[in-house]
Design an enzyme around this catalytic site. Sequence first.
Site, PDB file in Angstrom:
ATOM      1  N   LYS A   9       0.752  -1.109  -0.009  1.00  0.00           N
ATOM      2  CA  LYS A   9       0.026  -0.149  -0.104  1.00  0.00           C
ATOM      3  C   LYS A   9       0.870   1.298   0.052  1.00  0.00           C
ATOM      4  CE  LYS A   9      -4.011  -2.242   2.065  1.00  0.00           C
ATOM      5  NZ  LYS A   9      -4.904  -1.940   3.362  1.00  0.00           N
ATOM      6  N   TYR A  49     -12.268  -1.193  -3.682  1.00  0.00           N
ATOM      7  CA  TYR A  49     -12.793  -1.456  -2.500  1.00  0.00           C
ATOM      8  C   TYR A  49     -14.397  -1.438  -2.210  1.00  0.00           C
ATOM      9  CZ  TYR A  49      -8.215  -2.100   0.139  1.00  0.00           C
ATOM     10  OH  TYR A  49      -7.125  -2.452   0.595  1.00  0.00           O
ATOM     11  N   PHE A  57     -15.336   3.923   6.942  1.00  0.00           N
ATOM     12  CA  PHE A  57     -14.051   4.286   6.656  1.00  0.00           C
ATOM     13  C   PHE A  57     -13.635   4.278   5.185  1.00  0.00           C
ATOM     14  CE2 PHE A  57     -14.155  -0.526   7.731  1.00  0.00           C
ATOM     15  CZ  PHE A  57     -13.708  -0.950   6.359  1.00  0.00           C
ATOM     16  N   ARG A  85      -2.043 -14.283   3.825  1.00  0.00           N
ATOM     17  CA  ARG A  85      -2.879 -13.617   4.919  1.00  0.00           C
ATOM     18  C   ARG A  85      -2.258 -13.962   6.409  1.00  0.00           C
ATOM     19  NH1 ARG A  85      -7.874 -10.676   3.656  1.00  0.00           N
ATOM     20  NH2 ARG A  85      -8.279 -10.636   6.175  1.00  0.00           N
ATOM     21  N   THR A  91      -5.928  -7.407  10.080  1.00  0.00           N
ATOM     22  CA  THR A  91      -6.073  -5.886   9.663  1.00  0.00           C
ATOM     23  C   THR A  91      -5.522  -4.908  10.615  1.00  0.00           C
ATOM     24  OG1 THR A  91      -8.293  -6.743   8.916  1.00  0.00           O
ATOM     25  CG2 THR A  91      -7.811  -4.476   8.749  1.00  0.00           C
ATOM     26  N   ARG A 102       2.020  -6.661   8.762  1.00  0.00           N
ATOM     27  CA  ARG A 102       1.526  -5.613   9.358  1.00  0.00           C
ATOM     28  C   ARG A 102       1.939  -5.086  10.761  1.00  0.00           C
ATOM     29  NH1 ARG A 102      -4.535  -7.485   6.932  1.00  0.00           N
ATOM     30  NH2 ARG A 102      -4.644  -6.127   5.152  1.00  0.00           N
ATOM     31  N   ASN A 112      -1.996  -0.048   7.133  1.00  0.00           N
ATOM     32  CA  ASN A 112      -1.512  -1.277   7.270  1.00  0.00           C
ATOM     33  C   ASN A 112      -0.604  -2.073   6.393  1.00  0.00           C
ATOM     34  OD1 ASN A 112      -3.640  -2.140   5.468  1.00  0.00           O
ATOM     35  ND2 ASN A 112      -4.615  -3.204   7.180  1.00  0.00           N
ATOM     36  N   HIS A 115      -2.162  -5.377   1.391  1.00  0.00           N
ATOM     37  CA  HIS A 115      -3.607  -6.279   1.182  1.00  0.00           C
ATOM     38  C   HIS A 115      -3.373  -7.658   0.524  1.00  0.00           C
ATOM     39  CE1 HIS A 115      -7.413  -6.874  -0.716  1.00  0.00           C
ATOM     40  NE2 HIS A 115      -6.747  -7.356  -1.606  1.00  0.00           N
ATOM     41  N   GLU A 126      -9.830  -9.669  -8.074  1.00  0.00           N
ATOM     42  CA  GLU A 126      -8.921  -8.682  -7.949  1.00  0.00           C
ATOM     43  C   GLU A 126      -7.605  -8.906  -8.715  1.00  0.00           C
ATOM     44  OE1 GLU A 126      -9.949  -8.058  -2.945  1.00  0.00           O
ATOM     45  OE2 GLU A 126      -7.894  -9.143  -3.577  1.00  0.00           O
TER      46      GLU A 126
HETATM   47  P1  IDP Z   1      -8.255  -6.750   5.318  1.00  0.00           P
HETATM   48  O1  IDP Z   1      -7.606  -6.083   4.498  1.00  0.00           O
HETATM   49  O2  IDP Z   1      -7.556  -7.485   6.368  1.00  0.00           O
HETATM   50  O3  IDP Z   1      -9.174  -7.780   4.331  1.00  0.00           O
HETATM   51  P2  IDP Z   1     -10.829  -5.490   5.364  1.00  0.00           P
HETATM   52  O4  IDP Z   1     -11.879  -5.492   6.492  1.00  0.00           O
HETATM   53  O5  IDP Z   1     -11.021  -5.943   4.168  1.00  0.00           O
HETATM   54  O6  IDP Z   1      -9.522  -5.968   5.715  1.00  0.00           O
HETATM   55  O7  IDP Z   1     -10.666  -3.804   5.163  1.00  0.00           O
HETATM   56  C1  IDP Z   1      -9.802  -3.468   3.916  1.00  0.00           C
HETATM   57  C2  IDP Z   1      -8.992  -2.356   4.346  1.00  0.00           C
HETATM   58  O8  IDP Z   1      -9.871  -1.069   4.857  1.00  0.00           O
HETATM   59  C3  IDP Z   1      -8.141  -2.570   5.561  1.00  0.00           C
HETATM   60  O9  IDP Z   1      -6.756  -3.563   5.210  1.00  0.00           O
HETATM   61  C4  IDP Z   1      -7.715  -1.541   6.081  1.00  0.00           C
HETATM   62  O10 IDP Z   1      -6.803  -0.820   5.320  1.00  0.00           O
HETATM   63  C5  IDP Z   1      -8.980  -0.706   6.080  1.00  0.00           C
HETATM   64  N1  IDP Z   1      -9.861  -0.760   7.204  1.00  0.00           N
HETATM   65  C6  IDP Z   1     -10.449  -1.950   7.755  1.00  0.00           C
HETATM   66  N2  IDP Z   1     -11.288  -1.504   8.879  1.00  0.00           N
HETATM   67  C7  IDP Z   1     -10.891  -0.245   8.994  1.00  0.00           C
HETATM   68  C8  IDP Z   1     -11.401   0.620  10.116  1.00  0.00           C
HETATM   69  O11 IDP Z   1     -11.851   0.080  11.189  1.00  0.00           O
HETATM   70  N3  IDP Z   1     -10.634   1.965  10.155  1.00  0.00           N
HETATM   71  C9  IDP Z   1     -10.106   2.320   9.146  1.00  0.00           C
HETATM   72  N4  IDP Z   1      -9.783   1.365   7.999  1.00  0.00           N
HETATM   73  C10 IDP Z   1      -9.891   0.226   8.153  1.00  0.00           C
HETATM   74 MG    MG Z   2     -10.495  -7.656   2.873  1.00  0.00          MG
END
Ligand code: IDP
Ligand code: MG
Length: 137
Positions: A9, A49, A57, A85, A91, A102, A112, A115, A126
């Site tokens: 990212k 997304y 968010f 993962r 996350t 991460r 983080n 992805h 994707e």
């Molecule tokens: P993942 O990347 O671990 O699969 P997802 O729930 O799919 O997590 O969320 C996508 C991306 O959105 C996350 O990697 C992160 O950058 C962002 N994100 C997820 N939850 C939050 C939050 O509660 N606050 C701000 N950003 C978030």
């Molecule tokens: Mg995800």
Amino acid sequence: MERTFAIIKPDAVGRRLTGPIVGRIEQAGFTIQALRLVRLTKREAEGFYAVHRDKPFFGSLTDFMSSGPAVVMVLESPDAIAKWRALMGPTDPGKAAPGTLRREFGTSIERNATHGSDAPETAAYEIGYFFRGMELL
Ligand code: IDP
Ligand code: MG
């Protein structure tokens, strides 16, 4: 063999962490099948997304993902989706175990560092969002 889709990212690319993260990917035994530097538009980040469009968010996330260059990749290994993962960690970097990407490179739940696809269907979608068939030899 399985393929997954990964992003380094903009937070990590901007802090010159591309090399260390690619190194960790190769050390872990993934084969990089495709790799490109991209600068997403806001609209492209929103498309990528789209599943999160109703989350609070979403606006901030898509601003962040379009804020600078990112590295998009296709990684291959046995069990690549779960394995990538696991290497990334959860996350929220604050909840990630030592040694995960991460934990080491992320700075907030949003920023983080990486992805990864979460299932075979999302990996296929994707990969197709960023790479044409002939780029995946
Ligand atoms: P993942 O990347 O671990 O699969 P997802 O729930 O799919 O997590 O969320 C996508 C991306 O959105 C996350 O990697 C992160 O950058 C962002 N994100 C997820 N939850 C939050 C939050 O509660 N606050 C701000 N950003 C978030
Ligand atoms: Mg995800």
